[in-house]
Motif scaffolding. Structure first.
Motif, PDB file in Angstrom:
ATOM      1  N   LEU A 264       0.825  -1.210   0.000  1.00  0.00           N
ATOM      2  CA  LEU A 264       0.000   0.000   0.000  1.00  0.00           C
ATOM      3  C   LEU A 264       0.862   1.264   0.000  1.00  0.00           C
ATOM      4  CD1 LEU A 264      -2.811  -1.123   2.460  1.00  0.00           C
ATOM      5  CD2 LEU A 264      -2.996  -0.775  -0.024  1.00  0.00           C
ATOM      6  N   GLN A 265       2.170   1.093   0.068  1.00  0.00           N
ATOM      7  CA  GLN A 265       3.081   2.240   0.057  1.00  0.00           C
ATOM      8  C   GLN A 265       3.394   2.694  -1.377  1.00  0.00           C
ATOM      9  OE1 GLN A 265       3.390   3.652   2.928  1.00  0.00           O
ATOM     10  NE2 GLN A 265       2.266   1.886   3.704  1.00  0.00           N
ATOM     11  N   ALA A 266       2.752   2.082  -2.362  1.00  0.00           N
ATOM     12  CA  ALA A 266       2.904   2.493  -3.758  1.00  0.00           C
ATOM     13  C   ALA A 266       1.585   3.073  -4.256  1.00  0.00           C
ATOM     14  CB  ALA A 266       3.307   1.308  -4.622  1.00  0.00           C
ATOM     15  N   ARG A 267       1.676   4.198  -4.948  1.00  0.00           N
ATOM     16  CA  ARG A 267       0.473   4.804  -5.521  1.00  0.00           C
ATOM     17  C   ARG A 267       0.059   4.088  -6.806  1.00  0.00           C
ATOM     18  NH1 ARG A 267       3.281   9.359  -3.456  1.00  0.00           N
ATOM     19  NH2 ARG A 267       2.014  10.362  -1.857  1.00  0.00           N
ATOM     20  N   SER A 268       1.051   3.602  -7.534  1.00  0.00           N
ATOM     21  CA  SER A 268       0.828   2.831  -8.752  1.00  0.00           C
ATOM     22  C   SER A 268       2.098   2.026  -9.015  1.00  0.00           C
ATOM     23  CB  SER A 268       0.513   3.756  -9.935  1.00  0.00           C
ATOM     24  OG  SER A 268       1.639   4.554 -10.241  1.00  0.00           O
ATOM     25  N   LEU A 269       2.075   1.178 -10.027  1.00  0.00           N
ATOM     26  CA  LEU A 269       3.265   0.415 -10.358  1.00  0.00           C
ATOM     27  C   LEU A 269       4.410   1.364 -10.665  1.00  0.00           C
ATOM     28  CD1 LEU A 269       4.751  -2.250 -11.113  1.00  0.00           C
ATOM     29  CD2 LEU A 269       3.841  -1.945 -13.432  1.00  0.00           C
ATOM     30  N   VAL A 270       5.564   1.080 -10.097  1.00  0.00           N
ATOM     31  CA  VAL A 270       6.778   1.824 -10.407  1.00  0.00           C
ATOM     32  C   VAL A 270       7.889   0.800 -10.609  1.00  0.00           C
ATOM     33  CG1 VAL A 270       7.364   2.237  -7.967  1.00  0.00           C
ATOM     34  CG2 VAL A 270       8.327   3.712  -9.736  1.00  0.00           C
ATOM     35  N   ILE A 271       8.642   1.000 -11.669  1.00  0.00           N
ATOM     36  CA  ILE A 271       9.729   0.097 -12.020  1.00  0.00           C
ATOM     37  C   ILE A 271      11.035   0.876 -11.966  1.00  0.00           C
ATOM     38  CG2 ILE A 271      10.724  -1.344 -13.849  1.00  0.00           C
ATOM     39  CD1 ILE A 271       7.786  -1.673 -14.866  1.00  0.00           C
ATOM     40  N   GLY A 272      12.027   0.271 -11.359  1.00  0.00           N
ATOM     41  CA  GLY A 272      13.343   0.887 -11.295  1.00  0.00           C
ATOM     42  C   GLY A 272      14.388  -0.039 -11.873  1.00  0.00           C
TER      43      GLY A 272
END
Length: 167
Positions: free
Chosen positions: A89-97
């Protein structure tokens, strides 16, 4: 690869010089405690970088969730690749690094092959389909194509973005 990957992977989520941001432990023998602390440091660098995308709600809690997931089962895949990932839940949307190391990072300890490429994905639990699709598509691309070599040899951020978008 994943349609619209540029929405999830941005210049802000790429580190080409991971070696410059990490100081390996000065230990001849890596205890499980030293390894855990070092892995947490590596994951912390990733979360700090992804926090620049404004897709992370609380970086401290996100790091805790990512580390918990990594310590359950390592995401090192061989071929100098690790894919740390978590639904939180600490992500607003998918993020890729994407983080690259020229020297290689002992992510599972010095007895294992060093990791030179980290592809991290953090996603909220309600975007399960997107999260699983990325992991599946990228894992398949790694097996079917020479994508790891291409990403390790890429000259800069734009090259990396191009490789990821067309793979």
């Amino acid at each position: 690869m994943l349609a619209g990957i540029h929405r999830y992977l941005s210049e802000d989520s790429i580190i080409l010089d991971l070696d410059d941001r990490l100081e390996p432990p000065e230990a001849d023998v890596w205890s499980s405690k030293i390894l855990k602390e070092f892995k947490t440091r590596v994951l912390s660098v990733m979360v700090q970088q992804l926090n620049h995308t404004d897709k992370i709600v609380n970086p401290t809690k996100c790091l805790k969730n990512l580390a918990h997931r990594e310590f359950k089962a390592s995401t090192t895949m061989g071929q100098q690749l690790a894919m740390p990932h978590v639904r939180t839940l600490q992500a607003r949307s998918l993020v890729i690094g994407l983080m690259r190391s020229d020297q290689g990072v002992f992510f599972d300890g010095p007895e294992e092959n060093p990791v030179r490429l980290f592809v991290v994905s953090i996603c909220p639990p309600y975007e399960d389909r997107l999260y699983l699709e990325f992991l599946s598509v990228f894992s398949r691309a790694v097996k079917e194509r020479d994508i790891i070599r291409q990403l390790l040899q890429a000259e800069g951020v734009q090259d990396l973005m191009g490789i990821m978008c067309r793979s």
